[in-house]
Each structure stands twice: as structure tokens, then as C-alpha cells.
Design a protein around this motif. Structure first.
Motif, mmCIF file in Angstrom:
data_model
loop_
_atom_site.group_PDB
_atom_site.id
_atom_site.type_symbol
_atom_site.label_atom_id
_atom_site.label_comp_id
_atom_site.label_asym_id
_atom_site.label_seq_id
_atom_site.Cartn_x
_atom_site.Cartn_y
_atom_site.Cartn_z
ATOM 1 N N TYR A 97 48.793 -32.006 45.441
ATOM 2 C CA TYR A 97 50.102 -31.438 45.694
ATOM 3 C C TYR A 97 50.039 -29.923 45.691
ATOM 4 O O TYR A 97 49.439 -29.342 44.800
ATOM 5 C CB TYR A 97 51.093 -31.862 44.609
ATOM 6 N N PRO A 98 50.714 -29.275 46.647
ATOM 7 C CA PRO A 98 50.883 -27.825 46.542
ATOM 8 C C PRO A 98 51.799 -27.517 45.371
ATOM 9 O O PRO A 98 52.444 -28.422 44.821
ATOM 10 C CB PRO A 98 51.563 -27.444 47.847
ATOM 11 N N PHE A 119 57.878 -25.696 46.101
ATOM 12 C CA PHE A 119 58.469 -24.610 46.887
ATOM 13 C C PHE A 119 59.816 -25.068 47.397
ATOM 14 O O PHE A 119 60.127 -26.263 47.347
ATOM 15 C CB PHE A 119 57.545 -24.225 48.059
ATOM 16 N N HIS A 120 60.587 -24.126 47.863
ATOM 17 C CA HIS A 120 61.869 -24.454 48.478
ATOM 18 C C HIS A 120 61.716 -24.513 49.981
ATOM 19 O O HIS A 120 61.038 -23.689 50.574
ATOM 20 C CB HIS A 120 62.938 -23.432 48.085
ATOM 21 N N TYR A 121 62.370 -25.521 50.533
ATOM 22 C CA TYR A 121 62.230 -25.790 51.964
ATOM 23 C C TYR A 121 63.492 -25.386 52.694
ATOM 24 O O TYR A 121 64.594 -25.740 52.280
ATOM 25 C CB TYR A 121 61.962 -27.285 52.135
ATOM 26 N N ARG A 160 65.243 -25.015 56.676
ATOM 27 C CA ARG A 160 65.068 -25.393 58.067
ATOM 28 C C ARG A 160 65.890 -24.447 58.926
ATOM 29 O O ARG A 160 67.111 -24.439 58.825
ATOM 30 C CB ARG A 160 65.550 -26.830 58.231
ATOM 31 N N ILE A 192 49.178 -25.735 55.289
ATOM 32 C CA ILE A 192 49.274 -26.877 54.362
ATOM 33 C C ILE A 192 47.945 -27.108 53.623
ATOM 34 O O ILE A 192 47.949 -27.244 52.396
ATOM 35 C CB ILE A 192 49.842 -28.137 55.059
ATOM 36 N N ASP A 202 60.808 -23.689 57.913
ATOM 37 C CA ASP A 202 60.228 -24.589 58.919
ATOM 38 C C ASP A 202 60.770 -24.242 60.304
ATOM 39 O O ASP A 202 61.983 -24.224 60.512
ATOM 40 C CB ASP A 202 60.589 -26.046 58.550
ATOM 41 N N PHE A 212 62.066 -27.543 63.702
ATOM 42 C CA PHE A 212 63.307 -28.170 64.157
ATOM 43 C C PHE A 212 64.104 -27.263 65.097
ATOM 44 O O PHE A 212 65.209 -27.594 65.494
ATOM 45 C CB PHE A 212 64.161 -28.605 62.955
ATOM 46 N N GLU A 223 65.175 -24.904 39.850
ATOM 47 C CA GLU A 223 64.958 -26.356 39.679
ATOM 48 C C GLU A 223 64.442 -27.008 40.968
ATOM 49 O O GLU A 223 64.605 -26.479 42.052
ATOM 50 C CB GLU A 223 66.274 -27.028 39.261
ATOM 51 N N GLN A 235 63.863 -28.871 44.167
ATOM 52 C CA GLN A 235 64.732 -29.220 45.290
ATOM 53 C C GLN A 235 64.421 -30.645 45.743
ATOM 54 O O GLN A 235 63.272 -31.079 45.687
ATOM 55 C CB GLN A 235 64.427 -28.241 46.443
ATOM 56 N N ILE A 257 66.163 -37.318 53.528
ATOM 57 C CA ILE A 257 65.615 -37.512 54.874
ATOM 58 C C ILE A 257 65.884 -38.939 55.337
ATOM 59 O O ILE A 257 66.080 -39.846 54.533
ATOM 60 C CB ILE A 257 64.102 -37.199 54.966
ATOM 61 N N GLU A 307 60.843 -34.498 47.419
ATOM 62 C CA GLU A 307 60.533 -33.131 47.044
ATOM 63 C C GLU A 307 59.847 -32.499 48.262
ATOM 64 O O GLU A 307 59.039 -33.174 48.907
ATOM 65 C CB GLU A 307 59.554 -33.183 45.857
ATOM 66 N N PRO A 308 60.145 -31.233 48.578
ATOM 67 C CA PRO A 308 59.560 -30.654 49.791
ATOM 68 C C PRO A 308 58.037 -30.722 49.824
ATOM 69 O O PRO A 308 57.447 -30.853 50.889
ATOM 70 C CB PRO A 308 60.020 -29.194 49.748
ATOM 71 N N ARG A 309 57.402 -30.656 48.656
ATOM 72 C CA ARG A 309 55.942 -30.625 48.681
ATOM 73 C C ARG A 309 55.330 -32.018 48.855
ATOM 74 O O ARG A 309 54.108 -32.142 48.909
ATOM 75 C CB ARG A 309 55.402 -29.977 47.409
ATOM 76 N N MET A 310 56.156 -33.057 48.901
ATOM 77 C CA MET A 310 55.586 -34.391 49.101
ATOM 78 C C MET A 310 54.989 -34.508 50.502
ATOM 79 O O MET A 310 55.632 -34.192 51.496
ATOM 80 C CB MET A 310 56.649 -35.478 48.919
ATOM 81 N N LEU A 311 53.746 -34.948 50.545
ATOM 82 C CA LEU A 311 53.087 -35.098 51.838
ATOM 83 C C LEU A 311 53.534 -36.392 52.497
ATOM 84 O O LEU A 311 53.892 -37.358 51.801
ATOM 85 C CB LEU A 311 51.567 -35.091 51.645
ATOM 86 N N GLU A 366 51.887 -39.452 51.191
ATOM 87 C CA GLU A 366 52.333 -39.910 49.871
ATOM 88 C C GLU A 366 53.659 -40.630 49.978
ATOM 89 O O GLU A 366 53.897 -41.628 49.292
ATOM 90 C CB GLU A 366 52.414 -38.716 48.913
ATOM 91 N N GLU A 406 53.421 -44.157 48.596
ATOM 92 C CA GLU A 406 54.014 -44.291 47.275
ATOM 93 C C GLU A 406 55.502 -44.597 47.316
ATOM 94 O O GLU A 406 55.972 -45.439 46.551
ATOM 95 C CB GLU A 406 53.714 -43.045 46.438
ATOM 96 N N VAL A 439 50.980 -32.988 56.776
ATOM 97 C CA VAL A 439 52.359 -32.853 57.247
ATOM 98 C C VAL A 439 53.223 -33.131 56.023
ATOM 99 O O VAL A 439 52.910 -34.045 55.246
ATOM 100 C CB VAL A 439 52.682 -33.909 58.335
ATOM 101 N N PHE A 440 54.281 -32.372 55.824
ATOM 102 C CA PHE A 440 55.191 -32.672 54.719
ATOM 103 C C PHE A 440 56.155 -33.789 55.141
ATOM 104 O O PHE A 440 56.565 -33.859 56.305
ATOM 105 C CB PHE A 440 55.989 -31.430 54.308
ATOM 106 N N VAL A 471 59.243 -34.071 54.559
ATOM 107 C CA VAL A 471 60.515 -33.528 55.083
ATOM 108 C C VAL A 471 60.436 -33.238 56.573
ATOM 109 O O VAL A 471 61.455 -33.227 57.261
ATOM 110 C CB VAL A 471 60.954 -32.210 54.388
ATOM 111 N N GLN A 472 59.220 -33.018 57.054
ATOM 112 C CA GLN A 472 59.078 -32.706 58.479
ATOM 113 C C GLN A 472 59.212 -33.945 59.357
ATOM 114 O O GLN A 472 59.337 -33.823 60.573
ATOM 115 C CB GLN A 472 57.723 -32.044 58.735
ATOM 116 N N ASP A 512 61.658 -35.969 58.957
ATOM 117 C CA ASP A 512 63.092 -36.261 58.991
ATOM 118 C C ASP A 512 63.556 -36.446 60.436
ATOM 119 O O ASP A 512 63.133 -35.689 61.312
ATOM 120 C CB ASP A 512 63.840 -35.080 58.332
#
Ligand code: FAD
Ligand code: FES
Ligand code: FES
Lengths: 297, 160
Positions: A2-3, A6-8, A10, A38, A53, A56, B3, B5, B9, B23-27, B30, B34, B67-68, B70-71, B73
Motif C-alpha cells: 500500500y502507498p 493520500f487524499h483523492y 477528481r 503508482i 486524477d 475523468f 482522517e 478518506q 464507487i 480508501e483512495p490508496r486501495m489498489l 485488492e 479482498e 491502478v487505484f 477509485v479509478q 469508478d
């Protein structure tokens, strides 16, 4: 892996993305194809607190030709360039796009991301440096065009401000009597080349009127091989002049030994690749259709 | 760091609509393995190299470890579980069995997705086309020969 969290964000337009980057400050980074960012974030070599990002935002992926200029969008993927009939009009651009990594990486990675990353082994910078290329940079204060040679300052360093984005890459169409080729040596597809050479030649009455040669992956930034260019300019492209250019290119290369090979090995690659790329470029400049691809170990 | 985020999605995976918060960092891989419990997609290198994690995102093969989530979505994902039709294996899967296109099977889900994409674009690929299409998929067992044969056989079966 995991990185860091971070806040995402769009963005819905490039302008909004630039504004967001300005508001969020230096800890924010734009996310294009993610094929450099990444992996670096997963290794925690890059730890941005905010990602903006771009994926989109509609309309950012294009390849266009208007009059004498080819235009590539800020989110144009390598695969789109690879399959574009317009881009194929400049064969060295097609060579480059088709040779980057593998299908999966080419489907995500972008030309703009590659230039912004300025990886010493990246393919787009040396290729686009053999052509007249301008990088349009968009920030909250407006847009400025920067010639590619000035855009890259050092390894992983460009003139982009933290709140600036590449909004377009503009390439002047080479004259019809000009031809180019990009050839690299790779250990396998999903890695950067061990060494590569980009050559663009303009021919007139059987002589080379102008030569542009850049060496890739053998220095901190792409290296202009001026002496190799001088060995060709004003002369016919024959085995002697080609060999002289290749010897000059070998002397200009400044490779580091690493897992891809020793410095001497890479210099020797530059010698051979220059000979082959000059030959293909000269034939293409004379109108011949020549297909080439990188050489795999 | 403020906190954590969480981003809502909505996407289709193998034709089925899923709505989740990530979570944004979730690939993407995963999320697939998962959160959705689709463990057919494998994580090999986790460094963007091996292609074991290959899935189709909006119709194109991508390395889902790069790729995350969230991407994805509003998008569509196809994993190896989406190849089979009810109880019948997809011709590509059948051909991998017939030609012994796998040994440990670690690379197989990614290989099959890359093969699926290739054959959807090019029903009669040459050996060179196949090699190019799977250049981003590493196999440490087979030496690739049987994989090439499997994809050729799959192409034949799908043309029938
Ligand atoms: C397995 C693998 C093999 C690879 N092999 C090669 C290879 O052979 N040759 C090669 O050249 N490359 C290779 N790459 C890298 C690939 O080409 C990347 O796609 C490229 O370097 C970065 O583009 P991206 O769109 O993915 O950018 P990202 O990873 O999204 O971003 C890279 C950097 O550029 C910034 N950025 C992105 N877009 C913009 C923009 N519009 N304006 C300003 N800044 C921006 C980001 O903030 C980040 O700092 C490989 C990558 C992988 C994973
Ligand atoms: S696990 Fe994604 S490329 Fe290896
Ligand atoms: S079958 Fe074991 S990695 Fe391919």
C-alpha cells in the motif's frame, strides 16, 4: 503493497486540476496513467498527500494534425499513439509508442506523464527531441509553451511548477524528405531499454542535409550526439559515414553500470544501435517503408 | 494527515454491479480480491512487472496492481472469473487445459485475460502477434511454448 494514505481529488477540467494543485500545495501531484507514479508510491519513494486524477476529464486523449503541427493531448496514452494512423505519419513516433513496455502499460501510460516524469531511461523525450517539440504548460497564471530541450532540466526534473500541467505536446511535422527511427535494446518488454538511439535525418540530392541524434538511457537526461550528427551532415549515408557516426555516438554516451549491463556493454549497444537506426532513418527519408522494433535479449 | 478518506464507487465487475466505499490508496487488485472476494486474479510481483494481475478495465488489459480502485469508478472490469459461461469453461480456458498451457497456474488468469483481449481484436493472430500480446505476462514455469499453442488452439476453437 500500500502507498501512504493520500487524499483523492477528481478534476473535471484541466484548468480545475491546475487550480486544485495550486490550492493543495507542493504535496499534491497530478495522476495520469499512473504507470510511473503508482509503482513509486507503492515503494514509498513518492509520498504525495493529494492526488488530482486527470483520468475523468473528457477530451484530453487525442492525436491530431493541423497543418504542419501534430498535437498530442495531456492524457494521450502510448497505445493510442501506437494505433494512430495520424501518428504513423512520423515513423519514429510510431516506433517509440509501440516499443514502450507491454500492452497493459501502454494502455494506461501517457506521453505527457512520461515527459513530466523525465526518467533518464524514458523513451518519449529522446524521440521527441529529434523533432521540433513544444510542451504547453498550463498553470493558474495561464499557458506557456516551452521547447522540449528546455523543458527537461535534469534526471526526474523539469521546468514544471508544482501547480503546472502539461496541456498539450506539439510536434512540428518533419519535411517529406526527412525520416527517423528509434531503436533500443531491451532485456524484455516490461522494462526500460538498456540503451536506445533516436535518429532523424533530412536527405537532399543523396546527401544528408541535417541529422538529429539523441541517445537514451545512457545519461541522466537524453544526450544529444552532436559529433555523430556532424559525421553525417553534408555527406552521403554509406557504411563509412554511418560507422563514423556510430563511433562518435559511442564516445558521447555516458552510461552508468547497473543491472542492465556494464558501461562498456551499453557503449557497444549505442554503437550498433546507431548504425542500424541511421540506416533505417536514411531509407525512410528516401520514402522506403521500413518496419523496425527494438531488439530483445 | 487528516482522517482517512473513503470514496464511494460504483462499477460493474464481470457484468455485476457493485457499490462500495474504498480508501483512495486501495489498489484495483485488492478491491477485486479482498472486497469482492474474486481471488482468481493473482498478485505476482506487486511491482507492475509480471502481469499476473491483468484484468480488463473498460475493455482494455491493465495491471490491476498499478491502478487505484477509485479509478475504476463508473467503469467495467472483467476478471478471469468472468470468462466462463455458467458451468462451461471459455474456449481459452479449455485450450489451456488441452495444451498444458500452465504448470503452477500462477500466471494463468493474467495470460488468459491478455489472450482474451488479443482474440477479441484479432481472431487469427500470428505467433508474433501472440508473443506481442503476452509480452507483459511473465510465466516462470512453462517456457511459453505451450501457452502459445494454447492461444493458437483457442483461436481455432473460437473461429469455429
Ligand atoms: C512495467 C513498466 C515498464 C515500463 N517501461 C517503459 C519503457 O520501456 N519506456 C518508457 O518510456 N516508459 C516505460 N514505463 C513508464 C511508462 O511509460 C509511464 O507510463 C510513463 O513514464 C509515465 O506516464 P504516466 O501517464 O503513467 O504518468 P504518471 O505515472 O501518472 O505520472 C508520472 C509523473 O508525471 C506527472 N504528470 C502526469 N501527467 C502530467 C501532466 N499532464 N502534466 C504534468 N505532470 C504530469 C505526475 O504527477 C507524476 O509525477 C514503464 C512502466 C512500467 C510500469
Ligand atoms: S502483480 Fe501486478 S504486474 Fe505483477
Ligand atoms: S504456470 Fe507457473 S508461472 Fe506460468
Amino acid at each position: 503493497m500500500y502507498p501512504r494514505p493520500f487524499h483523492y481529488h477528481r478534476a473535471s477540467s484541466l484548468k480545475e486540476a491546475a487550480t486544485l494543485l495550486a490550492e493543495l500545495g507542493e504535496e499534491a501531484r497530478p495522476l495520469a496513467g499512473g504507470q510511473s507514479l503508482i509503482p513509486l508510491m507503492k515503494l514509498r519513494f513518492a509520498n504525495p498527500s493529494h492526488l488530482v486524477d486527470l483520468n475523468f476529464i473528457p477530451g484530453l486523449s487525442y492525436v491530431k494534425q493541423d497543418a504542419g503541427t501534430f498535437r498530442f493531448g495531456p492524457l494521450t496514452r502510448h497505445a493510442e499513439v501506437e494505433h494512430s494512423e495520424i501518428a504513423a505519419r512520423i515513423p519514429i513516433i510510431h516506433d517509440c509508442a509501440a516499443g514502450i513496455a507491454d500492452v497493459q502499460v501502454r494502455n494506461r501510460g501517457t506521453m505527457a506523464g512520461s515527459l513530466a516524469e523525465a526518467d533518464p531511461s524514458g523513451d518519449w523525450a529522446p524521440v521527441l527531441l529529434t523533432l521540433e517539440t513544444q510542451v504547453c504548460c498550463l498553470g493558474p497564471k495561464g499557458e506557456r509553451p516551452v521547447p522540449l530541450a528546455q523543458f527537461i532540466e535534469d534526471a526526474y526534473t523539469t521546468v514544471l511548477d508544482p501547480d503546472e500541467l502539461i496541456s498539450e505536446i506539439a510536434v512540428k511535422a518533419p519535411p517529406t524528405n526527412s525520416g527517423g527511427a528509434y531503436l533500443g535494446f531491451k532485456r524484455c518488454a516490461p522494462v526500460y531499454p538498456s540503451a536506445a538511439v533516436a535518429v532523424q535525418l533530412t536527405m537532399e540530392d543523396g546527401l544528408c542535409r541535417e541529422a538529429r541524434i539523441y541517445l537514451a538511457a545512457v545519461g541522466l537526461t537524453p544526450i544529444r550526439a552532436s559529433e555523430a550528427e556532424a559525421a553525417l551532415a553534408g555527406r552521403p549515408i554509406d557504411p563509412q559515414t554511418t560507422r563514423a557516426a556510430a563511433e562518435a555516438a559511442r564516445a558521447t554516451a555516458d552510461p552508468q553500470p547497473d543491472m542492465r549491463g556494464s558501461a562498456d556493454f551499453k557503449r557497444q549497444l549505442i554503437f550498433t544501435l546507431t548504425q542500424r537506426a541511421v540506416d533505417v532513418a536514411a531509407r525512410r527519408a528516401c520514402g522506403e517503408h521500413v518496419e523496425v522494433s527494438h531488439i530483445y535479449a | 494527515m487528516p482522517e482517512t478518506q473513503r470514496v464511494p464507487i460504483k462499477l460493474k465487475v464481470n457484468g455485476k454491479l457493485s457499490e462500495l466505499e474504498v480508501e483512495p490508496r486501495m489498489l484495483l487488485v485488492e478491491m477485486i480480491r479482498e472486497a469482492l472476494d474474486l481471488t482468481g486474479t493473482h498478485v505476482g510481483c506487486d511491482t507492475s512487472f509480471c502481469g499476473a494481475c491483468t484484468v480488463l478495465l473498460n475493455g482494455l488489459p491493465v495491471k490491476s496492481c498499478t491502478v487505484f480502485a477509485v479509478q475504476a469508478d463508473q467503469g467495467e472490469v472483467l476478471t478471469v472469473e468472468g470468462l466462463a459461461c455458467q458451468d462451461e469453461l471459455h474456449p481459452i480456458q479449455q485450450a489451456f487445459v488441452i495444451q498444458h498451457g500452465l504448470q503452477c497456474g500462477y500466471c494463468t488468469p493474467g495470460m488468459e485475460i491478455s489472450a482474451y483481449y488479443l482474440l477479441s481484436k484479432n481472431p487469427s493472430p500470428s505467433e508474433k502477434d501472440i508473443r506481442k500480446a503476452i509480452a507483459g505476462n511473465t510465466c516462470r514455469c512453462t517456457g511459453y511454448q505451450n501457452i502459445l499453442r494454447a492461444i493458437e488452439t483457442a483461436a481455432e476453437m473460437m473461429r469455429r
